[in-house]
Design a protein around this motif. Structure first.
Motif, PDB file in Angstrom:
ATOM      1  N   GLU A 204      -3.937   1.988   5.436  1.00 45.42           N
ATOM      2  CA  GLU A 204      -2.504   2.007   5.741  1.00 45.42           C
ATOM      3  C   GLU A 204      -2.111   3.207   6.586  1.00 45.42           C
ATOM      4  O   GLU A 204      -1.170   3.150   7.377  1.00 45.42           O
ATOM      5  CB  GLU A 204      -1.698   2.010   4.441  1.00 45.42           C
ATOM      6  CG  GLU A 204      -1.804   0.702   3.667  1.00 45.42           C
ATOM      7  CD  GLU A 204      -1.047   0.761   2.349  1.00 45.42           C
ATOM      8  OE1 GLU A 204      -0.486   1.837   2.042  1.00 45.42           O
ATOM      9  OE2 GLU A 204      -1.027  -0.247   1.626  1.00 45.42           O
ATOM     10  N   THR A 205      -2.831   4.299   6.422  1.00 38.74           N
ATOM     11  CA  THR A 205      -2.467   5.505   7.176  1.00 38.74           C
ATOM     12  C   THR A 205      -3.211   5.598   8.507  1.00 38.74           C
ATOM     13  O   THR A 205      -2.984   6.535   9.272  1.00 38.74           O
ATOM     14  CB  THR A 205      -2.782   6.758   6.344  1.00 38.74           C
ATOM     15  OG1 THR A 205      -4.178   6.773   6.022  1.00 38.74           O
ATOM     16  CG2 THR A 205      -1.947   6.792   5.083  1.00 38.74           C
ATOM     17  N   GLY A 206      -4.103   4.659   8.745  1.00 39.56           N
ATOM     18  CA  GLY A 206      -4.850   4.687   9.987  1.00 39.56           C
ATOM     19  C   GLY A 206      -5.942   5.727  10.018  1.00 39.56           C
ATOM     20  O   GLY A 206      -6.408   6.111  11.093  1.00 39.56           O
ATOM     21  N   ALA A 207      -6.356   6.196   8.849  1.00 41.47           N
ATOM     22  CA  ALA A 207      -7.388   7.234   8.786  1.00 41.47           C
ATOM     23  C   ALA A 207      -8.763   6.670   8.495  1.00 41.47           C
ATOM     24  O   ALA A 207      -9.692   7.426   8.222  1.00 41.47           O
ATOM     25  CB  ALA A 207      -7.029   8.266   7.717  1.00 41.47           C
ATOM     26  N   SER A 208      -8.890   5.348   8.581  1.00 44.65           N
ATOM     27  CA  SER A 208     -10.153   4.730   8.177  1.00 44.65           C
ATOM     28  C   SER A 208     -11.308   5.180   9.044  1.00 44.65           C
ATOM     29  O   SER A 208     -12.429   5.328   8.571  1.00 44.65           O
ATOM     30  CB  SER A 208     -10.024   3.206   8.217  1.00 44.65           C
ATOM     31  OG  SER A 208      -9.626   2.776   9.522  1.00 44.65           O
TER      32      SER A 208
ATOM     33  N   TYR B  91      -8.257   4.068  -2.654  1.00 45.34           N
ATOM     34  CA  TYR B  91      -8.451   5.001  -1.544  1.00 45.34           C
ATOM     35  C   TYR B  91      -8.664   4.258  -0.232  1.00 45.34           C
ATOM     36  O   TYR B  91      -8.168   4.674   0.831  1.00 45.34           O
ATOM     37  CB  TYR B  91      -9.649   5.919  -1.831  1.00 45.34           C
ATOM     38  CG  TYR B  91      -9.391   6.927  -2.926  1.00 45.34           C
ATOM     39  CD1 TYR B  91      -8.884   8.176  -2.630  1.00 45.34           C
ATOM     40  CD2 TYR B  91      -9.650   6.624  -4.258  1.00 45.34           C
ATOM     41  CE1 TYR B  91      -8.643   9.114  -3.629  1.00 45.34           C
ATOM     42  CE2 TYR B  91      -9.408   7.543  -5.265  1.00 45.34           C
ATOM     43  CZ  TYR B  91      -8.900   8.785  -4.939  1.00 45.34           C
ATOM     44  OH  TYR B  91      -8.661   9.690  -5.936  1.00 45.34           O
TER      45      TYR B  91
ATOM     46  N   GLN C  61      -7.472   1.327   0.550  1.00 45.91           N
ATOM     47  CA  GLN C  61      -6.172   0.808   0.981  1.00 45.91           C
ATOM     48  C   GLN C  61      -5.326   1.911   1.600  1.00 45.91           C
ATOM     49  O   GLN C  61      -4.652   1.712   2.627  1.00 45.91           O
ATOM     50  CB  GLN C  61      -5.438   0.180  -0.207  1.00 45.91           C
ATOM     51  CG  GLN C  61      -4.082  -0.409   0.166  1.00 45.91           C
ATOM     52  CD  GLN C  61      -3.379  -1.007  -1.038  1.00 45.91           C
ATOM     53  OE1 GLN C  61      -3.903  -0.971  -2.150  1.00 45.91           O
ATOM     54  NE2 GLN C  61      -2.195  -1.565  -0.807  1.00 45.91           N
ATOM     55  N   LEU C  62      -5.382   3.096   0.988  1.00 46.20           N
ATOM     56  CA  LEU C  62      -4.594   4.211   1.502  1.00 46.20           C
ATOM     57  C   LEU C  62      -5.021   4.607   2.912  1.00 46.20           C
ATOM     58  O   LEU C  62      -4.192   4.774   3.813  1.00 46.20           O
ATOM     59  CB  LEU C  62      -4.719   5.405   0.559  1.00 46.20           C
ATOM     60  CG  LEU C  62      -3.998   6.687   1.005  1.00 46.20           C
ATOM     61  CD1 LEU C  62      -2.489   6.452   1.071  1.00 46.20           C
ATOM     62  CD2 LEU C  62      -4.328   7.832   0.060  1.00 46.20           C
ATOM     63  N   VAL C  63      -6.319   4.747   3.126  1.00 46.52           N
ATOM     64  CA  VAL C  63      -6.783   5.172   4.454  1.00 46.52           C
ATOM     65  C   VAL C  63      -6.527   4.077   5.491  1.00 46.52           C
ATOM     66  O   VAL C  63      -6.283   4.368   6.677  1.00 46.52           O
ATOM     67  CB  VAL C  63      -8.270   5.559   4.428  1.00 46.52           C
ATOM     68  CG1 VAL C  63      -8.499   6.761   3.532  1.00 46.52           C
ATOM     69  CG2 VAL C  63      -9.147   4.404   4.004  1.00 46.52           C
TER      70      VAL C  63
END
Length: 289
Positions: free
Chosen positions: A248-252, A242, A244-246
């Motif tokens: 990569e999507t810039g949602a961190s 999760y 890594q996903l956020v």
């Protein structure tokens, strides 16, 4: 459905046999005796009687036409059959007879449904439900509780409470019988101390039942915390995916704080588990006296 309560001093194999056959024990209590039969089995007696009648009928039918030798052979055949049935090994003891002998040997060391009045049955039902919840709990199975002491102490507590409830039931029944025909003022005054003694005893037994139920509730809370902790740990195992996903999507910036709370949740559940197990141990010590 209430199960038979057996003194822990009774051998485990016998106790389990009694618990599995409550209806039979109730029949014994009502006066039925499976051993109240003659020395030769009922079936054997039936065969002997039928054979004897057939032999007599055959002799009568043959009558004067039969030679002495034929009559002698018929009588000898009947005698041989009698001897065979008399000497034949007895069949293996039935469950009823085996259990009946155990009840005679351990008389007074087990209690059945008929030993309790309705209020006592209700309390005993609560006792057995609480014990079942404790012994079947995950924390008990994993050894987080004192499972060895549980396996010894809880059956002993069940027996002691059941024994007291049986005495209360008998005294309540007798007390009600004494008062059934009406009371004069003198009798009512004489019975007041007895009624107070009954009420105090009932309250004391109810307190023991409630203590056992408190212990069961703490165990249930520990089970709940354990389950939640395992589920959170499973979620944490997938946390890097999760993160890594956020990333990569810039949602961190939006989700990182919420994901970070997982670690805090897991720590809180770990503390909750420790607290609930500790509470269960404290309840156990109170219950153990």
């Amino acid at each position: 459905m209430l199960r038979v309560v057996v003194d822990p001093e009774v051998p485990a194999q016998v106790a389990n046999l009694m618990r599995r056959n409550g209806p039979l024990l109730s029949r014994f209590r009502s006066g039925w005796n499976p051993e109240a039969r003659s020395g030769v089995g009922g079936a054997a007696l039936g065969v002997l009687g039928a054979t004897g009648l057939l032999t007599v009928a055959a002799v009568a039918a043959v009558g004067a036409a039969a030679t002495p030798l034929i009559l002698l052979m018929m009588v000898e055949a009947f005698v041989l059959l009698v001897l065979y049935l008399a000497k034949r090994p007895a069949p293996a003891d039935s469950l009823e007879r085996v259990l009946y002998r155990h009840t005679r040997q351990w008389q007074g060391r087990f209690l059945v449904l008929e030993d309790f009045d309705l209020p006592s049955r209700q309390l005993l039902g609560r006792v057995q439900q609480a014990i079942d919840r404790i012994l079947r709990s995950r924390v008990n199975g994993l050894g987080l509780l004192d499972s060895v002491r549980n396996s010894v102490m809880l059956p002993a507590e069940e027996w002691e409470i059941a024994r007291l409830l049986a005495k209360l039931s008998a005294l309540r029944t007798r007390h009600h019988d004494l008062a059934r025909g009406g009371r004069t003022p003198e009798v009512a005054a004489a019975m007041e101390p007895l009624e107070r003694a009954l009420a105090a005893s009932e309250a004391a037994v109810a307190a023991r039942v409630e203590a056992l139920e408190r212990y069961a509730r703490h165990v249930a809370e520990a089970d709940h915390a354990l389950l939640s902790q395992h589920q959170i740990e499973e979620i944490r195992a997938h946390l890097p995916e999760y993160e890594q996903l956020v990333a990569e999507t810039g949602a961190s910036t939006l989700l990182a704080p919420e994901i970070g709370h997982l670690a805090q949740d897991a720590d809180q559940l770990q503390r909750a588990l420790r607290d609930s197990v500790r509470s269960a141990h404290e309840a156990f010590r109170y219950l153990d006296g």
